[in-house]
Design a protein around this motif. Structure first.
Motif, PDB file in Angstrom:
ATOM      1  N   LEU A   2      -3.064   6.887  -1.738  1.00  0.00           N
ATOM      2  CA  LEU A   2      -3.168   6.639  -2.753  1.00  0.00           C
ATOM      3  C   LEU A   2      -2.224   7.796  -3.585  1.00  0.00           C
ATOM      4  O   LEU A   2      -1.389   7.069  -4.697  1.00  0.00           O
ATOM      5  N   GLN A   3      -1.911   8.709  -3.208  1.00  0.00           N
ATOM      6  CA  GLN A   3      -0.880   9.705  -3.835  1.00  0.00           C
ATOM      7  C   GLN A   3       0.501   8.969  -3.648  1.00  0.00           C
ATOM      8  O   GLN A   3       1.225   8.905  -4.550  1.00  0.00           O
ATOM      9  N   THR A   4       0.784   8.357  -2.559  1.00  0.00           N
ATOM     10  CA  THR A   4       1.953   7.682  -2.091  1.00  0.00           C
ATOM     11  C   THR A   4       2.236   6.697  -3.279  1.00  0.00           C
ATOM     12  O   THR A   4       3.282   6.377  -3.632  1.00  0.00           O
ATOM     13  N   ILE A   5       1.227   5.770  -3.310  1.00  0.00           N
ATOM     14  CA  ILE A   5       1.085   4.626  -4.151  1.00  0.00           C
ATOM     15  C   ILE A   5       1.584   5.076  -5.792  1.00  0.00           C
ATOM     16  O   ILE A   5       2.443   4.438  -6.453  1.00  0.00           O
ATOM     17  N   ARG A   6       0.672   5.891  -6.231  1.00  0.00           N
ATOM     18  CA  ARG A   6       0.940   6.452  -7.441  1.00  0.00           C
ATOM     19  C   ARG A   6       2.373   6.963  -7.846  1.00  0.00           C
ATOM     20  O   ARG A   6       2.961   6.716  -8.653  1.00  0.00           O
ATOM     21  N   ALA A   7       2.868   7.748  -6.894  1.00  0.00           N
ATOM     22  CA  ALA A   7       3.965   8.538  -6.959  1.00  0.00           C
ATOM     23  C   ALA A   7       5.405   7.391  -7.170  1.00  0.00           C
ATOM     24  O   ALA A   7       6.205   7.650  -7.956  1.00  0.00           O
ATOM     25  N   HIS A   8       5.168   6.517  -6.232  1.00  0.00           N
ATOM     26  CA  HIS A   8       6.163   5.386  -6.314  1.00  0.00           C
ATOM     27  C   HIS A   8       6.135   4.493  -7.626  1.00  0.00           C
ATOM     28  O   HIS A   8       7.197   4.314  -8.132  1.00  0.00           O
ATOM     29  N   ALA A   9       4.825   4.365  -8.260  1.00  0.00           N
ATOM     30  CA  ALA A   9       4.877   3.573  -9.166  1.00  0.00           C
ATOM     31  C   ALA A   9       5.316   4.327 -10.416  1.00  0.00           C
ATOM     32  O   ALA A   9       6.006   3.745 -11.355  1.00  0.00           O
ATOM     33  N   GLU A  10       5.109   5.946 -10.475  1.00  0.00           N
ATOM     34  CA  GLU A  10       5.887   6.670 -11.536  1.00  0.00           C
ATOM     35  C   GLU A  10       7.171   6.740 -11.296  1.00  0.00           C
ATOM     36  O   GLU A  10       7.718   6.666 -12.492  1.00  0.00           O
ATOM     37  N   SER A  11       7.852   6.510 -10.139  1.00  0.00           N
ATOM     38  CA  SER A  11       9.101   6.766  -9.999  1.00  0.00           C
ATOM     39  C   SER A  11       9.881   5.485 -10.527  1.00  0.00           C
ATOM     40  O   SER A  11      11.196   5.631 -10.688  1.00  0.00           O
ATOM     41  N   THR A  12       9.485   4.419 -10.359  1.00  0.00           N
ATOM     42  CA  THR A  12       9.949   3.137 -10.884  1.00  0.00           C
ATOM     43  C   THR A  12       9.889   2.730 -12.332  1.00  0.00           C
ATOM     44  O   THR A  12      10.342   1.897 -12.782  1.00  0.00           O
ATOM     45  N   TYR A  13       8.745   3.370 -12.910  1.00  0.00           N
ATOM     46  CA  TYR A  13       8.464   3.204 -14.333  1.00  0.00           C
ATOM     47  C   TYR A  13       9.723   3.113 -15.254  1.00  0.00           C
ATOM     48  O   TYR A  13      10.587   4.007 -15.011  1.00  0.00           O
ATOM     49  N   PRO A  14      10.096   2.132 -16.098  1.00  0.00           N
ATOM     50  CA  PRO A  14       9.145   1.314 -16.833  1.00  0.00           C
ATOM     51  C   PRO A  14       9.208  -0.122 -16.117  1.00  0.00           C
ATOM     52  O   PRO A  14       8.400  -1.119 -16.358  1.00  0.00           O
ATOM     53  N   ASP A  15       9.588  -0.169 -14.726  1.00  0.00           N
ATOM     54  CA  ASP A  15       9.539  -1.320 -13.909  1.00  0.00           C
ATOM     55  C   ASP A  15       8.481  -1.375 -13.026  1.00  0.00           C
ATOM     56  O   ASP A  15       7.883  -0.209 -12.724  1.00  0.00           O
ATOM     57  N   GLU A  16       8.047  -2.325 -12.324  1.00  0.00           N
ATOM     58  CA  GLU A  16       7.147  -2.486 -11.511  1.00  0.00           C
ATOM     59  C   GLU A  16       7.552  -2.000 -10.111  1.00  0.00           C
ATOM     60  O   GLU A  16       8.669  -2.434  -9.840  1.00  0.00           O
ATOM     61  N   CYS A  17       6.679  -1.440  -9.472  1.00  0.00           N
ATOM     62  CA  CYS A  17       7.015  -0.844  -8.056  1.00  0.00           C
ATOM     63  C   CYS A  17       6.541  -1.962  -7.347  1.00  0.00           C
ATOM     64  O   CYS A  17       5.562  -2.869  -7.692  1.00  0.00           O
ATOM     65  N   CYS A  18       6.541  -1.793  -6.001  1.00  0.00           N
ATOM     66  CA  CYS A  18       5.814  -2.666  -4.972  1.00  0.00           C
ATOM     67  C   CYS A  18       6.096  -1.913  -3.664  1.00  0.00           C
ATOM     68  O   CYS A  18       6.812  -1.087  -3.347  1.00  0.00           O
ATOM     69  N   GLY A  19       5.212  -2.614  -2.668  1.00  0.00           N
ATOM     70  CA  GLY A  19       5.178  -1.721  -1.459  1.00  0.00           C
ATOM     71  C   GLY A  19       4.282  -2.544  -0.431  1.00  0.00           C
ATOM     72  O   GLY A  19       3.519  -3.539  -0.694  1.00  0.00           O
ATOM     73  N   ILE A  20       4.293  -2.327   0.754  1.00  0.00           N
ATOM     74  CA  ILE A  20       3.525  -3.055   2.017  1.00  0.00           C
ATOM     75  C   ILE A  20       2.540  -1.988   2.451  1.00  0.00           C
ATOM     76  O   ILE A  20       2.682  -0.977   2.616  1.00  0.00           O
ATOM     77  N   ILE A  21       1.419  -2.699   2.815  1.00  0.00           N
ATOM     78  CA  ILE A  21       0.161  -1.949   3.451  1.00  0.00           C
ATOM     79  C   ILE A  21       0.000  -2.339   4.804  1.00  0.00           C
ATOM     80  O   ILE A  21      -0.479  -3.375   4.901  1.00  0.00           O
ATOM     81  N   LEU A  22      -0.017  -1.183   5.676  1.00  0.00           N
ATOM     82  CA  LEU A  22      -0.242  -1.489   7.025  1.00  0.00           C
ATOM     83  C   LEU A  22      -1.454  -0.872   7.584  1.00  0.00           C
ATOM     84  O   LEU A  22      -1.830   0.188   6.997  1.00  0.00           O
TER      85      LEU A  22
END
Length: 156
Positions: free
Chosen positions: A9-29
């Motif tokens: 969850l922290q990885t998702i939140r950190a990535h989201a904050e780092s790309t703001y104001p754009d959308e972030c995205c990623g893959i879940i394995l």
């Protein structure tokens, strides 16, 4: 149900904050089981949304940008599918952010979604990650909320 750790969850939140104001995205394995999906790794990716490419794919011009859309490059999806298979895992979902709007899927999210995947959306308000929800498609290709269960890292 999707089961993931606080670290995921922290990885998702950190990535989201780092790309703001754009959308972030990623893959879940992870693993698929009768009781739900268990996340092993979340892989942040670049938002490859391209307005011209989207128009070619859908046949419609759009003014949407990375601030309201996301795409994972096909070559990244293929690479991750191969890596997952080599590790006896599956791609079990996709995550992305919604800058300054709720964590509810958009119509575009629904149109591009695949059944069987979990779609985790995190809202980012003024650069700070907030509400996080998971969604999956039903038999009518409509999103339904999916329960999120926090697990300890050592269980994965």
């Amino acid at each position: 149900m999707i089961r993931l750790s606080q670290e995921h969850l922290q990885t998702i939140r950190a990535h989201a904050e780092s790309t703001y104001p754009d959308e972030c995205c990623g893959i879940i394995l992870g693993y698929l089981a009768s009781e739900g999906k268990t996340v092993v790794e979340v892989m942040p990716t670049e938002n490859a949304w391209n307005t011209e490419a989207a128009a070619e794919f859908s046949g419609e011009r759009t003014t949407e940008s990375k601030r309201r859309q996301y795409a994972i490059a096909p070559e990244i999806m293929l690479k991750m599918q191969k890596e997952a298979r080599d590790r006896s895992l599956n791609i079990i979902g996709i995550f992305h952010s919604h800058p300054d709007i709720s964590a509810i899927p958009s119509e575009c999210d629904r149109l591009y979604a695949w059944q069987g995947y979990s779609y985790i959306i995190v809202t980012v308000q003024n650069g700070k990650a907030g509400e996080l929800q998971s969604w999956s498609l039903d038999d009518r290709h409509q999103f339904q909320t999916e329960a999120i269960e926090n697990i300890k890292s050592d269980l994965v």
